[in-house]
Design a protein around this motif. Structure first.
Motif, short mmCIF file in Angstrom:
data_model
loop_
_atom_site.label_atom_id
_atom_site.label_comp_id
_atom_site.label_asym_id
_atom_site.label_seq_id
_atom_site.Cartn_x
_atom_site.Cartn_y
_atom_site.Cartn_z
N MET A 1 25.93 86.10 91.13
CA MET A 1 27.32 85.88 90.74
C MET A 1 27.46 85.88 89.22
O MET A 1 26.54 85.49 88.51
N GLU A 2 28.61 86.30 88.77
CA GLU A 2 28.85 86.31 87.32
C GLU A 2 28.99 84.90 86.80
O GLU A 2 29.63 84.05 87.43
N LYS A 3 28.37 84.63 85.70
CA LYS A 3 28.41 83.29 85.13
C LYS A 3 29.53 83.18 84.10
O LYS A 3 29.82 84.11 83.36
N PRO A 167 24.60 76.93 84.03
CA PRO A 167 25.38 78.17 84.24
C PRO A 167 26.50 77.92 85.25
O PRO A 167 26.27 77.36 86.32
N LEU A 168 27.70 78.34 84.90
CA LEU A 168 28.85 78.18 85.77
C LEU A 168 29.21 79.52 86.41
O LEU A 168 29.12 80.57 85.77
N CYS A 169 29.64 79.47 87.65
CA CYS A 169 29.89 80.69 88.40
C CYS A 169 31.27 81.26 88.11
O CYS A 169 32.05 80.71 87.33
N GLU A 170 31.56 82.37 88.77
CA GLU A 170 32.81 83.09 88.53
C GLU A 170 34.03 82.22 88.84
O GLU A 170 35.07 82.34 88.19
N HIS A 171 33.90 81.35 89.83
CA HIS A 171 35.00 80.46 90.20
C HIS A 171 35.20 79.44 89.08
O HIS A 171 34.30 78.67 88.78
N TYR A 172 36.35 79.45 88.44
CA TYR A 172 36.57 78.59 87.28
C TYR A 172 37.79 77.69 87.45
O TYR A 172 38.42 77.31 86.47
N LEU A 187 31.26 73.47 89.69
CA LEU A 187 31.43 74.91 89.44
C LEU A 187 30.10 75.62 89.23
O LEU A 187 30.08 76.84 89.07
N SER A 188 29.01 74.88 89.21
CA SER A 188 27.71 75.48 88.91
C SER A 188 27.19 76.29 90.09
O SER A 188 27.42 75.95 91.25
N CYS A 189 26.45 77.36 89.78
CA CYS A 189 25.81 78.16 90.83
C CYS A 189 24.30 77.89 90.87
O CYS A 189 23.54 78.68 91.42
#
Length: 315
Positions: A1-3, A167-172, A187-189
């Motif tokens: 997933m995008e960070k 690192p935080l994922c795309e969901h913000y 929000l972390s992946c």
């Protein structure tokens, strides 16, 4: 997933009470009223403590610091919350979120420490009256207040750095009123178990230790007061220190609620956490000045009369 980081999306969406859009206008009005009460009441306490030489005592020194702290604490989150409640735009920049997180946690921790220091001051005044001026000399008072601020900001720096490393994922979308550590960790992946344990450990230190020492101080004060044979002295003790005891009682209410908020998240606990945050962010800071002025209304009237006389006499 995008960070997610400062260079990618660059912002968060604070969901707040968006599930109840019909309540947002009402909440905006209520929160604005409490915020204005906080500003006016705490500025009033600070002004009185500074202008009246009779209030240049350890008790009012710490009270003015508590009022200044409450001003900073509410201002670190409430203006952003009011903006989010007023319009459809509920975003906050990545940098703004981290800054808000840092100050909310730092000032909240400092609040706990300062209440603990104030309880020690009241213990010294009641139980060691003959040695009070020696025990609570100005330099020590300043050092205790400074230590409260340093401990709060150091604790917050630790957690803020941990958040920056996670690192935080795309969901913000942050399902909270403002940026706080537990809300951002969701929000972390990656696994945030260590972060959560660290948060609970430091919360225990900066909440339970002050709570224990405050309880101990007021337990000793109550025992000493009950031994007084003079009813007048007994009434004076509870009359003078009752205001701080009422503020501490609200602090006691917050401690169990805090640990409910730190438990594993469910939909109900998430919504409950928002109302808990709303209580300790706007209600307690707005009531503190009211409690102190009502409990010491005769002294406040005397100070105001003296100030009015001095203003008119100078003219």
């Amino acid at each position: 997933m995008e960070k997610l980081n400062a260079s990618s999306e660059g912002y968060f969406i604070l969901l707040g009470f968006s599930k109840w859009p019909q309540l947002e206008v009402i909440l905006f009005a209520v929160i604005l009223i409490f915020y204005l009460m906080t500003l006016i009441g705490n500025l009033f306490i600070i002004m009185l403590s500074y202008l009246d030489s009779c209030l240049h005592t350890p008790m009012y020194f710490f009270l003015s610091k508590l009022s200044f702290l409450d001003l900073c604490y509410t201002t670190s989150s409430i203006p952003q919350l009011l903006v989010n409640l007023w319009g459809p735009e509920k975003t906050i920049s990545y940098a703004g979120c981290i800054v808000q997180l840092y100050f909310v946690l730092a000032l909240g921790t400092t609040d706990c420490d300062l209440l603990m220091v104030m309880s020690y001051d009241r213990y010294a005044a009641v139980c060691k009256p003959l040695h009070y001026t020696v025990l609570m000399y100005p330099r020590l008072c300043q050092s205790l207040a400074l230590a409260s601020w340093i401990s709060g900001f150091t604790n917050s720096a630790l957690h803020s750095l941990f958040i920056l490393w996670v690192p935080l994922c795309e969901h913000y979308q942050v399902d909270h009123l403002f940026c706080e550590v537990p809300a951002l960790l969701k929000l972390s992946c990656v696994d945030t178990h260590i972060n959560e344990l660290t948060l609970k450990f430091t919360t225990s230190i900066f909440a339970l230790i002050p709570l224990f020492l405050i309880l101990t101080s007021y337990g000793v004060i109550a025992r000493a007061a009950l031994k007084m044979q003079s009813i007048t002295k007994l009434q004076k003790v509870f009359g003078t220190y009752g205001s701080h005891l009422m503020v501490v009682s609200m602090f006691f209410f917050f401690i169990p609620a805090l640990f409910i908020y730190l438990q594993p998240s469910t939909e109900n606990s998430q919504e409950q956490g928002k109302f808990i945050a709303l209580f300790y962010t706007i209600v307690t800071p707005s009531l503190n000045p009211l409690i102190y002025t009502l409990r010491n209304k005769d002294e406040v009237k005397r100070i105001l009369n003296n100030l009015v006389r001095s203003i008119f006499s100078s003219k």
